[in-house]
Enzyme design. Structure first.
Site, PDB file in Angstrom:
ATOM      1  N   ARG A   1     -10.074   0.989   7.407  1.00 56.19           N
ATOM      2  CA  ARG A   1      -9.755   0.005   7.708  1.00 56.19           C
ATOM      3  C   ARG A   1     -10.910  -1.015   8.408  1.00 56.19           C
ATOM      4  O   ARG A   1     -10.748  -2.300   8.506  1.00 56.19           O
ATOM      5  CB  ARG A   1      -8.971   0.096   9.075  1.00 56.19           C
ATOM      6  CG  ARG A   1      -7.597  -0.832   9.349  1.00 56.19           C
ATOM      7  CD  ARG A   1      -6.429  -0.565   8.620  1.00 56.19           C
ATOM      8  NE  ARG A   1      -5.329  -1.143   9.084  1.00 56.19           N
ATOM      9  CZ  ARG A   1      -4.109  -0.832   8.790  1.00 56.19           C
ATOM     10  NH1 ARG A   1      -3.796   0.177   8.026  1.00 56.19           N
ATOM     11  NH2 ARG A   1      -3.026  -1.644   9.102  1.00 56.19           N
TER      12      ARG A   1
ATOM     13  N   ARG B   1      -1.354  -9.417  12.856  1.00 53.89           N
ATOM     14  CA  ARG B   1      -1.706  -8.209  12.024  1.00 53.89           C
ATOM     15  C   ARG B   1      -2.553  -8.908  10.826  1.00 53.89           C
ATOM     16  O   ARG B   1      -3.629  -8.206  10.383  1.00 53.89           O
ATOM     17  CB  ARG B   1      -0.467  -7.638  11.436  1.00 53.89           C
ATOM     18  CG  ARG B   1      -0.153  -6.545  12.447  1.00 53.89           C
ATOM     19  CD  ARG B   1       1.333  -5.897  12.122  1.00 53.89           C
ATOM     20  NE  ARG B   1       1.371  -5.250  11.001  1.00 53.89           N
ATOM     21  CZ  ARG B   1       2.631  -5.147  10.212  1.00 53.89           C
ATOM     22  NH1 ARG B   1       3.746  -5.701  10.756  1.00 53.89           N
ATOM     23  NH2 ARG B   1       2.675  -4.337   9.183  1.00 53.89           N
TER      24      ARG B   1
ATOM     25  N   ARG C   1      11.612  -6.396   6.137  1.00 54.51           N
ATOM     26  CA  ARG C   1      11.633  -5.120   6.462  1.00 54.51           C
ATOM     27  C   ARG C   1      12.033  -4.861   7.836  1.00 54.51           C
ATOM     28  O   ARG C   1      12.939  -4.088   8.408  1.00 54.51           O
ATOM     29  CB  ARG C   1      10.616  -4.473   6.055  1.00 54.51           C
ATOM     30  CG  ARG C   1      10.306  -2.872   6.287  1.00 54.51           C
ATOM     31  CD  ARG C   1       9.202  -2.254   6.042  1.00 54.51           C
ATOM     32  NE  ARG C   1       7.910  -2.715   6.575  1.00 54.51           N
ATOM     33  CZ  ARG C   1       6.587  -2.572   6.467  1.00 54.51           C
ATOM     34  NH1 ARG C   1       6.264  -1.803   5.455  1.00 54.51           N
ATOM     35  NH2 ARG C   1       5.750  -3.228   6.957  1.00 54.51           N
TER      36      ARG C   1
ATOM     37  N   ARG D   1      11.231  -1.857  12.528  1.00 54.56           N
ATOM     38  CA  ARG D   1       9.875  -1.619  12.778  1.00 54.56           C
ATOM     39  C   ARG D   1       9.391  -2.520  13.593  1.00 54.56           C
ATOM     40  O   ARG D   1       9.277  -3.861  13.577  1.00 54.56           O
ATOM     41  CB  ARG D   1       8.938  -1.542  11.393  1.00 54.56           C
ATOM     42  CG  ARG D   1       7.604  -0.866  11.582  1.00 54.56           C
ATOM     43  CD  ARG D   1       6.901  -0.428  10.591  1.00 54.56           C
ATOM     44  NE  ARG D   1       5.687  -0.920  10.449  1.00 54.56           N
ATOM     45  CZ  ARG D   1       4.585  -0.762   9.431  1.00 54.56           C
ATOM     46  NH1 ARG D   1       5.218  -0.297   8.226  1.00 54.56           N
ATOM     47  NH2 ARG D   1       3.553  -1.250   9.543  1.00 54.56           N
TER      48      ARG D   1
ATOM     49  N   LYS E   1       0.724  -1.087  -0.129  1.00 54.70           N
ATOM     50  CA  LYS E   1      -0.028   0.074  -0.142  1.00 54.70           C
ATOM     51  C   LYS E   1       0.747   1.356   0.076  1.00 54.70           C
ATOM     52  O   LYS E   1       0.569   2.030  -0.944  1.00 54.70           O
ATOM     53  CB  LYS E   1      -0.931   0.003   1.265  1.00 54.70           C
ATOM     54  CG  LYS E   1      -1.945  -1.184   1.394  1.00 54.70           C
ATOM     55  CD  LYS E   1      -2.779  -1.024   2.577  1.00 54.70           C
ATOM     56  CE  LYS E   1      -2.183  -0.933   3.931  1.00 54.70           C
ATOM     57  NZ  LYS E   1      -1.432  -2.289   3.971  1.00 54.70           N
TER      58      LYS E   1
HETATM   59  P1  AP5 Z   1       4.683  -1.400   1.857  1.00 55.53           P
HETATM   60  O1  AP5 Z   1       4.553  -0.825   0.640  1.00 55.53           O
HETATM   61  O2  AP5 Z   1       5.072  -1.030   3.215  1.00 55.53           O
HETATM   62  O3  AP5 Z   1       3.317  -2.391   2.048  1.00 55.53           O
HETATM   63  P2  AP5 Z   1       1.908  -1.997   3.141  1.00 55.53           P
HETATM   64  O4  AP5 Z   1       0.928  -2.649   2.534  1.00 55.53           O
HETATM   65  O5  AP5 Z   1       2.038  -0.464   3.248  1.00 55.53           O
HETATM   66  O6  AP5 Z   1       2.580  -2.599   4.312  1.00 55.53           O
HETATM   67  P3  AP5 Z   1       2.550  -2.241   6.032  1.00 55.53           P
HETATM   68  O7  AP5 Z   1       3.161  -3.249   6.649  1.00 55.53           O
HETATM   69  O8  AP5 Z   1       3.136  -0.925   6.380  1.00 55.53           O
HETATM   70  O9  AP5 Z   1       0.848  -2.185   6.111  1.00 55.53           O
HETATM   71  P4  AP5 Z   1       0.135  -2.356   7.643  1.00 55.53           P
HETATM   72  O10 AP5 Z   1      -1.317  -2.151   7.052  1.00 55.53           O
HETATM   73  O11 AP5 Z   1       0.341  -3.153   8.307  1.00 55.53           O
HETATM   74  O12 AP5 Z   1       0.693  -0.879   8.122  1.00 55.53           O
HETATM   75  P5  AP5 Z   1      -0.121   0.527   8.375  1.00 55.53           P
HETATM   76  O13 AP5 Z   1       1.032   1.576   8.538  1.00 55.53           O
HETATM   77  O14 AP5 Z   1      -1.320   0.930   7.717  1.00 55.53           O
HETATM   78  O15 AP5 Z   1       5.522  -2.807   1.615  1.00 55.53           O
HETATM   79  C1  AP5 Z   1       6.096  -3.749   2.528  1.00 55.53           C
HETATM   80  C2  AP5 Z   1       7.336  -4.201   2.229  1.00 55.53           C
HETATM   81  O16 AP5 Z   1       7.370  -4.965   1.014  1.00 55.53           O
HETATM   82  C3  AP5 Z   1       8.378  -2.921   1.957  1.00 55.53           C
HETATM   83  O17 AP5 Z   1       9.828  -3.660   2.526  1.00 55.53           O
HETATM   84  C4  AP5 Z   1       8.500  -2.973   0.483  1.00 55.53           C
HETATM   85  O18 AP5 Z   1       9.792  -2.307   0.132  1.00 55.53           O
HETATM   86  C5  AP5 Z   1       8.190  -4.089   0.117  1.00 55.53           C
HETATM   87  N1  AP5 Z   1       7.448  -4.254  -1.116  1.00 55.53           N
HETATM   88  C6  AP5 Z   1       6.156  -3.582  -1.823  1.00 55.53           C
HETATM   89  N2  AP5 Z   1       5.841  -3.929  -2.951  1.00 55.53           N
HETATM   90  C7  AP5 Z   1       6.555  -4.885  -3.376  1.00 55.53           C
HETATM   91  C8  AP5 Z   1       6.648  -5.770  -4.355  1.00 55.53           C
HETATM   92  N3  AP5 Z   1       5.715  -5.493  -5.596  1.00 55.53           N
HETATM   93  N4  AP5 Z   1       7.550  -6.709  -4.520  1.00 55.53           N
HETATM   94  C9  AP5 Z   1       8.463  -6.882  -3.442  1.00 55.53           C
HETATM   95  N5  AP5 Z   1       8.412  -6.155  -2.447  1.00 55.53           N
HETATM   96  C10 AP5 Z   1       7.586  -5.172  -2.221  1.00 55.53           C
HETATM   97  O19 AP5 Z   1      -0.525   0.396   9.986  1.00 55.53           O
HETATM   98  C11 AP5 Z   1       0.383  -0.003  10.981  1.00 55.53           C
HETATM   99  C12 AP5 Z   1      -0.457   0.026  12.402  1.00 55.53           C
HETATM  100  O20 AP5 Z   1      -1.048   1.497  12.574  1.00 55.53           O
HETATM  101  C13 AP5 Z   1      -1.743  -0.817  12.516  1.00 55.53           C
HETATM  102  O21 AP5 Z   1      -1.401  -2.245  12.617  1.00 55.53           O
HETATM  103  C14 AP5 Z   1      -2.753  -0.269  13.364  1.00 55.53           C
HETATM  104  O22 AP5 Z   1      -1.979  -0.510  14.723  1.00 55.53           O
HETATM  105  C15 AP5 Z   1      -2.467   1.338  13.069  1.00 55.53           C
HETATM  106  N6  AP5 Z   1      -3.375   1.743  11.975  1.00 55.53           N
HETATM  107  C16 AP5 Z   1      -2.951   2.361  10.689  1.00 55.53           C
HETATM  108  N7  AP5 Z   1      -3.988   2.820  10.027  1.00 55.53           N
HETATM  109  C17 AP5 Z   1      -5.191   2.629  10.897  1.00 55.53           C
HETATM  110  C18 AP5 Z   1      -6.552   2.892  10.736  1.00 55.53           C
HETATM  111  N8  AP5 Z   1      -7.049   3.390   9.830  1.00 55.53           N
HETATM  112  N9  AP5 Z   1      -7.427   2.475  11.930  1.00 55.53           N
HETATM  113  C19 AP5 Z   1      -6.815   1.845  12.918  1.00 55.53           C
HETATM  114  N10 AP5 Z   1      -5.623   1.674  13.262  1.00 55.53           N
HETATM  115  C20 AP5 Z   1      -4.681   2.104  12.085  1.00 55.53           C
END
Ligand code: AP5
Length: 194
Positions: free
Chosen positions: A88, A144, A127, A133, A13
């Protein structure tokens, strides 16, 4: 252009949101980045939510909505946004829909990045080793993924019924995924413009 990126942890994402926002010249807003910044800065919000984020649990809706209201309103007025990580849950989607409607910005497109579990775990753990992280550990990633299945996956049905939903295979090289999203978005834009 108002886009919502939906996908499990590690689906890309954040990576795709940056590239798509750049392509269309619109803002990228990440709920996770905003929350992590508060944790890193030790603000009162950061201290209150740190445990949730580190455990891989969702932060209470009110906190997330309060953080996002201003940047989303500003971006909406400036031409659009790519929202990554929000909504979410169906409850967040319904609340966001009402806010968007009052802004005259209710038509939005949800993009689902579909990636199989083994690849998600591989990416997140890689990562975690690189950046440290806090929620990129083996134990927390399993939680998660479970939270995604229980709380976020129902959103896909919600958007398929109410707004536009694009499904994309996210288990491909980054540039291929970006182009696949852009091509599908352009097709929808043409349809919407009649
Ligand atoms: P990346 O692009 O970071 O993927 P992502 O889907 O953004 O992954 P996240 O782990 O950041 O998502 P998440 O939903 O758990 O975290 P969020 O920050 O929203 O890519 C991941 C890795 O893969 C990177 O190393 C990248 O380089 C690699 N990669 C990407 N594309 C690739 C490809 N095509 N091929 C190979 N490698 C690739 O949320 C974190 C926390 O915040 C949640 O757990 C919760 O506690 C809180 N939170 C966030 N939003 C909310 C909400 N709306 N409501 C309540 N709590 C929330």
């Amino acid at each position: 252009m108002r886009l919502l990126l939906i996908g499990p942890p590690g689906s890309g994402k954040g990576t795709q949101a940056v590239l798509i926002a750049e392509h269309f010249g619109i803002a990228h807003i990440s709920s996770g980045d905003l929350l992590r910044r508060h944790v890193a800065d030790r603000t009162s919000i950061g201290r209150a939510i740190e445990e949730y984020v580190n455990r891989g649990d969702l932060v209470p809706d009110g906190v997330v909505m309060d953080l996002l209201r201003k940047p989303v309103t500003a971006a909406s007025q400036a031409g659009g946004y790519v929202l990554d990580g929000f909504p979410r849950t169906v409850e967040q989607a319904e609340a966001a829909y009402l806010v968007a409607k009052t802004l005259g910005a209710s038509v939005r497109i949800a993009v689902h990045l579909d990636v199989h579990r083994d690849e998600l775990v591989r990416r997140v753990l890689a990562r975690g080793r690189e950046t440290g992280r806090a929620d990129d550990t083996e134990e927390v990633i399993n939680h998660r993924l479970q939270v995604f299945d229980e709380r976020t996956r129902p959103l896909l049905d919600y958007y398929a019924r109410r707004e536009q939903l694009i499904n994309v295979n996210g288990a491909r090289p980054v540039e291929e995924v970006t182009w696949s999203v852009i091509v599908q978005l352009q097709r929808i834009q043409r349809q919407l413009n009649g």
